[in-house]
Design an enzyme around this catalytic site. Structure first.
Site, PDB file in Angstrom:
ATOM      1  N   LYS A  75       0.826  -1.211   0.000  1.00  0.00           N
ATOM      2  CA  LYS A  75       0.000   0.000   0.000  1.00  0.00           C
ATOM      3  C   LYS A  75       0.859   1.259   0.000  1.00  0.00           C
ATOM      4  CE  LYS A  75      -3.639  -2.336   2.633  1.00  0.00           C
ATOM      5  NZ  LYS A  75      -4.311  -2.447   3.959  1.00  0.00           N
ATOM      6  N   TYR A 197      -5.636  -5.624  -6.830  1.00  0.00           N
ATOM      7  CA  TYR A 197      -5.264  -5.449  -5.424  1.00  0.00           C
ATOM      8  C   TYR A 197      -4.652  -6.728  -4.841  1.00  0.00           C
ATOM      9  CZ  TYR A 197      -5.945  -4.507  -0.408  1.00  0.00           C
ATOM     10  OH  TYR A 197      -5.769  -4.335   0.941  1.00  0.00           O
ATOM     11  N   VAL A 271       0.458  -7.988   7.027  1.00  0.00           N
ATOM     12  CA  VAL A 271       0.086  -9.224   7.722  1.00  0.00           C
ATOM     13  C   VAL A 271       0.915 -10.413   7.252  1.00  0.00           C
ATOM     14  CG1 VAL A 271      -2.251  -8.444   8.253  1.00  0.00           C
ATOM     15  CG2 VAL A 271      -1.819  -9.722   6.128  1.00  0.00           C
TER      16      VAL A 271
END
Length: 317
Positions: A75, A197, A271
């Protein structure tokens, strides 16, 4: 009491080894991400750390050369691409405030009429990916090209299996996309944006590559020269400073305030167990260990960064 002298750069190998030794006691205090099935298979007891300095030197310890899934760390890179592509217009579609909520929360979107709080939560990152999907015919390849230049690795790519696993379980992200589309803050088909994404998030790097790829944020917006190639001006110095400010306040989901208090450096977590931190004017730090705390941040990674700034004082520079 006499203060322990801070290590010089020549002693950073010893600092990293000390941190790696101390971190061993923390194994078992977190859990590997399991909501993406392919990530749940990653061995838990791994730890790697890399430093890249603005003078071109580098230092590593442990599994620093083992590729891992960047997940939300990507991101940061898509945000930079969008900032370069549309400039200040970006802020008409996404905010610059900490969310105080989980990275995949829908709670604030309704009261704030489909405008995500910042580019680093899932909703904000989806809007950024939507912007880039409109800008580039193949947004995923455009991002990969940028990362290949920054790492000087033409073979850098995403993990197809992780991307598919993530796409197959992207129900909440799809809900976020459709919710924002209902408010007019999503321009492309959500299915297409989610494809981009999930490939984006499945990009793999090593700690050494990630430290290298973010060097422009420590070096006034300029990447270091690679061989005969001059350093790329990725951002202006002012834009790099602004990106670092947003990382400091929003880079660790709803634990960003705690990270700012404990570490005091701009960071972005993922994550997949990775964290990258920026020491402006000095260098970058990348750490990877897959066991996560309840908020989705690497347990050993957070410890390692906190110990690094304690031992070096880099957060005081």
């Amino acid at each position: 009491m006499t203060e322990t002298p801070r290590p010089t750069d020549s002693h950073l190998h010893d600092v990293l080894q000390q941190i790696a030794n101390e971190a061993q006691d923390l194994f078992g205090r977190g859990e590997v991400a399991n909501y993406i099935p392919a990530l749940a298979e990653v061995p838990a007891r791994r730890f790697g750390m890399a430093l890249a300095m603005v003078d071109g030197s580098s230092y590593t310890v442990g599994d620093a050369h083992t590729p891992f899934s960047l997940q939300s760390i990507t991101k940061l890179f898509t945000f930079v691409l969008a900032l370069k592509a549309v400039g200040e217009d970006l802020w008409t579609r996404v905010g610059r405030e900490p969310s105080g909520a989980a990275f995949n929360s829908m709670v604030q979107l309704e009261s704030e009429r489909g405008i995500p709080r910042n580019p680093f939560i899932n909703a904000g990152a989806l809007v950024v990916t939507d912007i880039l999907t409109s800008r580039y015919a193949h947004m995923d390849l455009a991002m990969l090209g940028a990362l290949r230049r920054l790492t000087d690795d033409p073979a850098l790519t995403w993990n197809v299996r992780i991307a598919k696993s993530e796409r197959d379980t992207a129900h909440r992200n799809m809900a976020l996309a459709y919710f924002m589309k209902s408010y007019g803050n999503f321009h492309n088909p959500p299915e297409l944006v989610l494809d981009n994404y999930c490939r984006q998030c499945a990009t793999e790097m090593t700690c050494t590559q990630l430290a290298q790829a973010t060097m422009f944020l420590a070096n006034g917006g300029v990447d270091l020269a690679k061989g005969s190639q001059p350093g790329e001006h990725v951002l202006s110095a002012d834009a790099a400073r602004r990106v670092n400010a947003l990382m400091l306040t929003c880079g660790a989901y709803d634990a960003s305030g705690d990270f700012a208090y404990r570490i005091g450096l701009p960071i972005k977590t993922g994550v997949g167990g990775g964290i990258v931190a920026i020491a402006p004017g000095r260098g970058t730090i990348s750490v990877w260990s897959p066991e996560l705390d309840a908020k989705g941040n690497s347990v050993l990674g957070a410890f390692a960064l906190e110990r690094l700034v304690q031992l070096t004082g880099w957060n005081h520079d």
